[in-house]
Each structure stands twice: as C-alpha cells, then as structure tokens.
Scaffold this motif. Structure first.
Motif, mmCIF file in Angstrom:
data_model
loop_
_atom_site.group_PDB
_atom_site.id
_atom_site.type_symbol
_atom_site.label_atom_id
_atom_site.label_comp_id
_atom_site.label_asym_id
_atom_site.label_seq_id
_atom_site.Cartn_x
_atom_site.Cartn_y
_atom_site.Cartn_z
ATOM 1 N N LYS A 42 0.833 -1.210 0.000
ATOM 2 C CA LYS A 42 0.000 0.000 0.000
ATOM 3 C C LYS A 42 0.865 1.257 0.000
ATOM 4 C CE LYS A 42 -2.556 -0.970 3.582
ATOM 5 N NZ LYS A 42 -3.603 -1.013 4.621
ATOM 6 N N ARG A 43 1.924 1.254 0.798
ATOM 7 C CA ARG A 43 2.821 2.424 0.861
ATOM 8 C C ARG A 43 3.478 2.673 -0.490
ATOM 9 N NH1 ARG A 43 7.763 3.832 0.902
ATOM 10 N NH2 ARG A 43 8.524 1.713 0.703
ATOM 11 N N ALA A 44 3.969 1.612 -1.111
ATOM 12 C CA ALA A 44 4.628 1.742 -2.408
ATOM 13 C C ALA A 44 3.636 2.185 -3.478
ATOM 14 C CB ALA A 44 5.292 0.422 -2.796
ATOM 15 N N GLY A 45 2.437 1.642 -3.439
ATOM 16 C CA GLY A 45 1.410 2.072 -4.390
ATOM 17 C C GLY A 45 1.094 3.547 -4.236
ATOM 18 N N THR A 46 1.032 4.006 -3.002
ATOM 19 C CA THR A 46 0.768 5.420 -2.736
ATOM 20 C C THR A 46 1.895 6.295 -3.269
ATOM 21 O OG1 THR A 46 -0.535 4.839 -0.802
ATOM 22 C CG2 THR A 46 0.272 7.105 -0.914
ATOM 23 N N ALA A 125 6.972 -0.271 -10.381
ATOM 24 C CA ALA A 125 5.954 0.720 -10.730
ATOM 25 C C ALA A 125 6.331 2.104 -10.192
ATOM 26 C CB ALA A 125 4.585 0.294 -10.207
ATOM 27 N N ILE A 126 6.876 2.149 -8.979
ATOM 28 C CA ILE A 126 7.337 3.428 -8.420
ATOM 29 C C ILE A 126 8.420 4.019 -9.311
ATOM 30 C CG2 ILE A 126 8.584 4.548 -6.528
ATOM 31 C CD1 ILE A 126 7.395 2.474 -4.645
ATOM 32 N N ASN A 127 9.374 3.188 -9.691
ATOM 33 C CA ASN A 127 10.478 3.677 -10.526
ATOM 34 C C ASN A 127 9.984 4.201 -11.865
ATOM 35 O OD1 ASN A 127 12.280 2.997 -8.494
ATOM 36 N ND2 ASN A 127 12.734 0.994 -9.362
#
Length: 178
Positions: A42-46, A125-127
């Motif tokens: 959830k944190r990474a998705g945010t 996805a974050i990158n």
C-alpha cells in the motif's frame, strides 16, 4: 532471526532490504509478517500514485488533457490495487478451532516468494512513475510521457493480479484435509 528454510532465504533477505523487521512467516509472527507485506504494498502504491498525481495536476493546468487522462487512469488502477490489498484475505488463523489446516513449510515458502515478487513489482511501478514525472518535467514528448505512464499502469495491473493470486495460496490453508 528465527529459522527460515534455505530455499527462501534470498527472498526473505530481499524483503528485509525494504522491511527491516520482516522475519518471514515464523511461528508466532505470521500475522505481523502479513501486515508488514500488505502495508508495504500500500505504501509503495501510494508513492507511485503521488508521482502520477503530480503529472495529472500539471498536465491539466497546462492543457495537456491526453496526459492528464492517462495519468488519471493509472491512479485509478493504483487505487484499485490499494483497495484489493485492504480487503484481501488475511491468512494464518490457528487451525485447532477454525477447521483450517496448519501452514506447511512448502506453503510458507510459496508465500514468501510470492510476497517478494509482489513487492518487487510495485517497486518497479514506483520507478516507472518517477521516470514519467521526470520525463514530464523535462519536457520530453507527450508520447514518451504517456508511454511511461501506461507502463506504470500496466505494472500496477500486473501487480494487482499477482497479489490477488496470493489468495489461492492462503485459500489452500483454509480447507482441512482428512
């Protein structure tokens, strides 16, 4: 650190790079490990969502409506992933009273590898979202920015499907075999 099967040790170490308190699904800490994994996804998705929101806001203000629409679609996908993680099955109830069978070492190995791969996907996805925001801020072509945003959306969609398949692993723990 409690004993973890050798085959999954690289995956546990990989997760520990992101979550220092993660010890795998060791006895007595299974719910805690499950919560750590879910919170990290959830944190990474945010984080990815925040990059895309920045693109969406600036694109809308700059009358680059196509980029704003693509970014909005991607953020909607991230919201769906976060909701799926919030509402997904939590495993590892004690089997004695619940009618569930206990987790075997092979189940835990599958779950640890699966969690590692899901975190790896959402990190990618974050990158990609970060690269898209950078591309947008450095005035790369609209097509290149849209391509990066769509890559991020595709990675999030893949992560969502992959995470949801985790329920099959946990679901196998719910049926007590006779």
């Amino acid at each position: 650190m409690p004993v973890v099967p050798i085959e999954v040790l690289p995956y546990v170490r990989g997760i520990q790079l992101v979550l220092s308190s993660y010890e795998g699904y060791t006895k007595g800490k299974r719910r805690e490990a499950d919560k750590l994994i879910r919170d990290e996804i959830k944190r990474a998705g945010t984080r990815a969502r925040n990059h895309l929101i920045n693109i969406q806001d600036v694109a809308f203000k700059s009358d680059k409506i196509n980029i704003a629409k693509v970014a909005k679609l991607a953020t909607t996908g991230i919201d769906e992933l976060i909701e799926d993680v919030d509402k997904s099955v939590t495993g590892m109830n004690h089997a004695f009273f619940s009618g569930s069978r206990s987790a075997k070492v092979s189940d835990l190995k599958k779950l640890i590898k699966h969690d590692h791969d899901a975190i790896e996907m959402v990190t990618k996805a974050i990158n990609i979202a970060n690269s898209a925001e950078h591309a947008f801020s450095t005035n790369l072509s609209d097509e290149e920015v849209q391509g990066l945003v769509q890559q991020c959306q595709q990675m999030i969609t893949s992560c969502q499907g992959f995470f949801n398949s985790r329920n099959k692993i946990l679901g196998g723990l719910r049926q007590k075999t006779k």
